[in-house]
Motif scaffolding. Structure first.
Motif, short mmCIF file in Angstrom:
data_model
loop_
_atom_site.label_atom_id
_atom_site.label_comp_id
_atom_site.label_asym_id
_atom_site.label_seq_id
_atom_site.Cartn_x
_atom_site.Cartn_y
_atom_site.Cartn_z
N ARG A 151 2.87 -13.20 -6.78
CA ARG A 151 3.75 -14.37 -6.74
C ARG A 151 5.19 -13.87 -6.65
O ARG A 151 5.47 -12.69 -6.86
N GLY A 152 6.10 -14.78 -6.32
CA GLY A 152 7.50 -14.41 -6.20
C GLY A 152 8.22 -15.44 -5.35
O GLY A 152 7.86 -16.63 -5.36
N THR A 153 9.20 -14.99 -4.56
CA THR A 153 9.99 -15.91 -3.73
C THR A 153 10.23 -15.31 -2.35
O THR A 153 10.27 -14.10 -2.17
N ILE A 180 -0.99 -11.89 6.90
CA ILE A 180 -0.79 -12.35 5.52
C ILE A 180 -0.07 -13.68 5.56
O ILE A 180 1.03 -13.80 6.12
N LEU A 181 -0.69 -14.71 4.95
CA LEU A 181 -0.12 -16.06 4.93
C LEU A 181 0.52 -16.30 3.57
O LEU A 181 -0.15 -16.19 2.54
N HIS A 182 1.82 -16.65 3.59
CA HIS A 182 2.56 -16.94 2.37
C HIS A 182 2.75 -18.45 2.28
O HIS A 182 3.44 -19.04 3.13
N GLY A 239 12.34 -11.15 0.54
CA GLY A 239 11.26 -11.46 -0.38
C GLY A 239 11.46 -10.77 -1.71
O GLY A 239 12.00 -9.66 -1.77
N GLN A 240 11.03 -11.43 -2.78
CA GLN A 240 11.12 -10.86 -4.12
C GLN A 240 9.77 -11.04 -4.80
O GLN A 240 9.30 -12.16 -5.01
N VAL A 241 9.11 -9.93 -5.13
CA VAL A 241 7.79 -9.96 -5.76
C VAL A 241 7.94 -9.93 -7.28
O VAL A 241 8.78 -9.20 -7.83
N ASP A 242 7.14 -10.72 -7.95
CA ASP A 242 7.09 -10.70 -9.42
C ASP A 242 6.35 -9.44 -9.84
O ASP A 242 5.12 -9.39 -9.89
N LEU A 243 7.12 -8.39 -10.16
CA LEU A 243 6.50 -7.10 -10.48
C LEU A 243 5.78 -7.11 -11.82
O LEU A 243 4.84 -6.33 -12.02
N TYR A 247 0.81 -1.21 0.00
CA TYR A 247 0.00 0.00 0.00
C TYR A 247 0.85 1.27 0.00
O TYR A 247 0.51 2.25 -0.64
N SER A 248 1.97 1.24 0.70
CA SER A 248 2.82 2.43 0.75
C SER A 248 3.72 2.56 -0.49
O SER A 248 4.11 3.66 -0.87
N ASN A 249 4.03 1.43 -1.14
CA ASN A 249 4.88 1.46 -2.33
C ASN A 249 4.48 0.33 -3.26
O ASN A 249 4.90 -0.82 -3.09
N GLY A 250 3.64 0.65 -4.27
CA GLY A 250 3.14 -0.37 -5.17
C GLY A 250 4.18 -0.92 -6.12
O GLY A 250 3.93 -1.92 -6.80
N LYS A 251 5.37 -0.27 -6.19
CA LYS A 251 6.43 -0.74 -7.08
C LYS A 251 7.54 -1.46 -6.33
O LYS A 251 8.55 -1.83 -6.93
N LEU A 252 7.35 -1.67 -5.04
CA LEU A 252 8.37 -2.35 -4.23
C LEU A 252 8.45 -3.82 -4.62
O LEU A 252 7.46 -4.55 -4.54
N SER A 253 9.63 -4.24 -5.04
CA SER A 253 9.78 -5.63 -5.48
C SER A 253 10.61 -6.45 -4.51
O SER A 253 10.40 -7.66 -4.38
#
Length: 391
Positions: free
Chosen positions: A50-52, A68-70, A84-88, A8-14
């Motif tokens: 998704r991501g890692t 939040i459950l991963h 963590g690494q988000v699939d941007l 929510y604070s940074n939608g581009k955070l990967s």
């Protein structure tokens, strides 16, 4: 303890780091709870990120009572710091689709007062359900207005108004809400309660394209694609049209007219073929005049041709006619007809003996198909002629 929602604070955070608070064993893996996360959970019609996590694939993300459950295939040790690494690319795709929903639904609501009562993002397109009927011309006009809003590059603003401000705010919502409410505003276009992810400016949506419109439960379901999905869809359509253009020797913007002419020529050719077939059927019918029970094999007839030939012969042969057309490797279509009597027992025996299926509404006409060779068919017919089949 609720998870801090970095998306929510940074939608581009990967990429981010977090501490593992808990690791719960699940049916098909492990559910990891972090003190903070950039992974958006499934909700509001939007699939999860998704991501890692520590190079382990994040298979699913869900929210339960603020946590939040991963979902991972292997556990992570509570108390450890993980990366963590988000699939941007996936995130941006869904942000484009979700923002397009706000724009398209917003302009429809402002013009016609209709609400979006259903929302689903698929892998290739997105669906919105409107609680009223609009015809295609009106919806495609709204598509044009929505794209104008995209190209104006308007800001997409998210806020958490207090209770008094929220009470005075005119906003869209699919259901009554309690507690903190996140409001997404596109100035002059839409104000809506929403927990999803969005692009920062409408220009990032790129393009909105309506793909289909269908009536549904007193309203309409609108299927659309936005952004990269819209580009891929239109690119595929263009490639298809280019091939059609080449085959028909028509300019790309005139393929519809070329196809229309081709269909007219096809329909005219079909009529000529049916007329020629009918003349041949009349000749065959005359050849069988007075012959009594008749078995015929005729090449290259469709189901309608088999029916018409049987109808013609039954008028002249004075008995029961059984017509087959097909081949031993693909099976035969058949029609069984007579001017009077009950052919259902014979049809049942035929299907049982020749691995067939079929029937009909009338006792005097049955139609179907069999999986048998010609020798088996002829043997069955001879057994009927000996007195065991035809009434």
């Amino acid at each position: 303890m609720e998870t801090e929602k970095l998306y929510y604070s940074n939608g581009k955070l990967s990429s981010f780091t977090a501490t593992v608070l808990e690791c719960r064993e699940a049916k098909d893996g492990w559910d990891v709870v972090l003190d903070r996360t950039a992974f958006y959970p499934e909700g509001g019609g939007q699939p999860c990120d998704r991501g890692t996590l520590e190079r382990l694939e994040v298979l699913d993300v869900q929210e339960r009572k603020g946590c939040i459950l991963h979902r991972l295939e292997q556990p992570l040790l509570p108390g450890t710091e993980v990366r963590g690494q988000v699939d941007l690319a996936r995130r941006f795709d869904y942000a484009q689709q979700h923002t397009a929903d706000h724009i398209l639904t917003g302009v429809i609501h402002r013009r016609y007062g209709l609400d979006n009562v259903g929302f689903h993002m698929g892998k290739e397109s997105t669906f919105i359900d409107l609680n009223g009927v609009l015809d295609e011309s009106a919806l495609f006009e709204m598509e044009r207005v929505a794209n104008e809003a995209v190209w104006m590059d308007l800001p997409v603003e998210a806020s958490w108004p207090d209770d008094s401000t929220l009470a005075r705010l005119d906003y869209r919502s699919k259901k009554a809400l309690t507690g903190p409410v996140r409001i997404v505003t596109i100035p002059g276009i839409d104000v809506c309660a929403c927990c999803g992810t969005h692009v920062e400016h409408t220009g990032a949506v790129g393009l909105i394209k309506i793909l289909s419109v269908t009536r549904l439960r007193g309203g309409v379901r609108v299927e659309y694609a936005a952004g990269r999905r819209a580009y891929h869809y239109l690119d595929t359509v263009q490639q298809q049209n280019r091939m059609i253009s080449a085959v028909l020797s028509a300019r790309p913007l005139h393929t519809a007219e070329a196809v229309r002419r081709l269909l007219e020529e096809r329909d005219a050719a079909r009529k000529r073929c049916v007329a020629l077939e009918q003349k041949r059927f009349e000749v065959l019918a005359q050849q069988q005049s007075g012959q009594g029970d008749t078995l015929l094999f005729e090449e290259e007839l469709n189901a309608d041709g088999v029916r018409r030939l049987a109808d013609a012969v039954k008028e002249t042969c004075g008995g029961t006619v059984l017509v087959f057309s097909g081949a031993e490797d693909t099976g035969y279509q058949y029609a069984l007809a007579a001017q009077e009597g009950n052919l259902r027992p014979l049809g049942k025996a035929l299907n049982e003996a020749l691995n067939g299926r079929g029937g009909g509404r009338e006792d005097t006409f049955l139609q179907g198909s069999v999986r048998a060779d010609r020798t088996q068919i002829e043997a069955f017919w001879r057994s009927c002629q000996s007195g065991s089949g035809i009434e």
